[in-house]
Enzyme design. Structure first.
Site, PDB file in Angstrom:
ATOM      1  N   GLY A  45       4.829  56.075  -2.035  1.00  0.00           N
ATOM      2  CA  GLY A  45       4.089  57.277  -2.386  1.00  0.00           C
ATOM      3  C   GLY A  45       3.523  57.926  -1.147  1.00  0.00           C
ATOM      4  CD  GLN A  50      -0.783  59.060   2.674  1.00  0.00           C
ATOM      5  OE1 GLN A  50      -0.156  59.262   1.641  1.00  0.00           O
ATOM      6  NE2 GLN A  50      -0.787  57.897   3.294  1.00  0.00           N
ATOM      7  CB  CYS A  92      -2.735  53.098   2.503  1.00  0.00           C
ATOM      8  SG  CYS A  92      -2.803  54.881   2.753  1.00  0.00           S
ATOM      9  CG  LEU A  93       3.224  54.821   3.875  1.00  0.00           C
ATOM     10  CD1 LEU A  93       4.130  56.006   3.585  1.00  0.00           C
ATOM     11  CD2 LEU A  93       4.000  53.679   4.512  1.00  0.00           C
ATOM     12  CG  HIS A 134      -2.761  54.574  -3.078  1.00  0.00           C
ATOM     13  ND1 HIS A 134      -3.157  53.422  -2.441  1.00  0.00           N
ATOM     14  CD2 HIS A 134      -2.411  55.436  -2.085  1.00  0.00           C
ATOM     15  CE1 HIS A 134      -3.061  53.593  -1.133  1.00  0.00           C
ATOM     16  NE2 HIS A 134      -2.606  54.809  -0.888  1.00  0.00           N
ATOM     17  CD  GLU A 135       0.300  58.099  -2.769  1.00  0.00           C
ATOM     18  OE1 GLU A 135      -0.194  58.894  -1.940  1.00  0.00           O
ATOM     19  OE2 GLU A 135       0.658  56.938  -2.477  1.00  0.00           O
ATOM     20  CG  HIS A 138      -4.041  59.372  -0.143  1.00  0.00           C
ATOM     21  ND1 HIS A 138      -4.639  59.094   1.056  1.00  0.00           N
ATOM     22  CD2 HIS A 138      -3.132  58.380  -0.350  1.00  0.00           C
ATOM     23  CE1 HIS A 138      -4.118  57.972   1.561  1.00  0.00           C
ATOM     24  NE2 HIS A 138      -3.210  57.515   0.721  1.00  0.00           N
TER      25      HIS A 138
HETATM   26 NI    NI Z   1      -2.062  55.776   0.820  1.00  0.00          NI
END
Ligand code: NI
Length: 169
Positions: A45, A50, A92-93, A134-135, A138
């Site tokens: 995701g 991000q 998380c990226l 999660h997204e 963000h």
């Molecule tokens: Ni994330």
């Protein structure tokens, strides 16, 4: 195009994103680049913030591109229903190499729009519910570490500060 992914510490990751109002070519290009960036990572995701764009847009694929037809692109996503609970390890990226257990709904219903501005309602269970949660977080400037207990969160923050000082972040 693969976009650079912002890392924890970048103030843009803590900002609340603006709703998308223009369903234009630029939005399509951004979504396409976000998908490429997510798959290249690889991740399941990615939220527009991000990659430094403060718009309410997310891309999700719980197979990380392994299976066709799993990609979900949602504009202005909103969780309209939550059910049950799960407590699983999450990463998380934007916070690479760190994970923590986060409480999430087991099932969510998400409303939003596609890239053409058409209404969409999507349902997610298990991992998909977790990724949606999660997204959407963000887009509200919330990261998974914000859900952790203070001790665990501080350990991660301290380790990140160390990496920053060492030029490894
Ligand atoms: Ni994330």
């Amino acid at each position: 195009m693969i976009l650079p992914i912002l890392k924890y510490g970048d103030p843009l990751l803590q900002r609340v994103c603006e709703p998308v109002t223009m369903f234009d070519k630029a939005l399509e290009v951004l979504a396409k680049n976000m998908v490429g960036t997510m798959y290249a990572a690889p991740g399941v995701g990615l939220a527009a913030s991000q990659v430094g764009v403060l718009k309410r847009l997310i891309v999700v694929d719980v197979t990380a591109g392994e299976k066709q037809g799993q990609l979900i692109t949602l504009v202005n996503p909103e969780i309209i229903n939550k059910e049950g609970e799960q407590y699983e390890e999450e990463g998380c990226l934007s916070i690479p190499n760190f994970t923590g257990r986060v409480r999430r709904p087991y099932r969510v219903i998400v409303s939003g729009k596609d890239l053409q501005g058409r209404e969409r309602i999507v349902e997610g269970e298990g991992l998909l519910s977790r990724v949606f949660s999660h997204e959407v977080d963000h887009l509200n400037g919330v990261l998974f570490i914000d859900h952790l207990g203070a001790i665990k969160r501080d350990i991660i923050k301290r380790k990140i500060r160390k990496k920053v000082r060492a030029g490894e972040w």
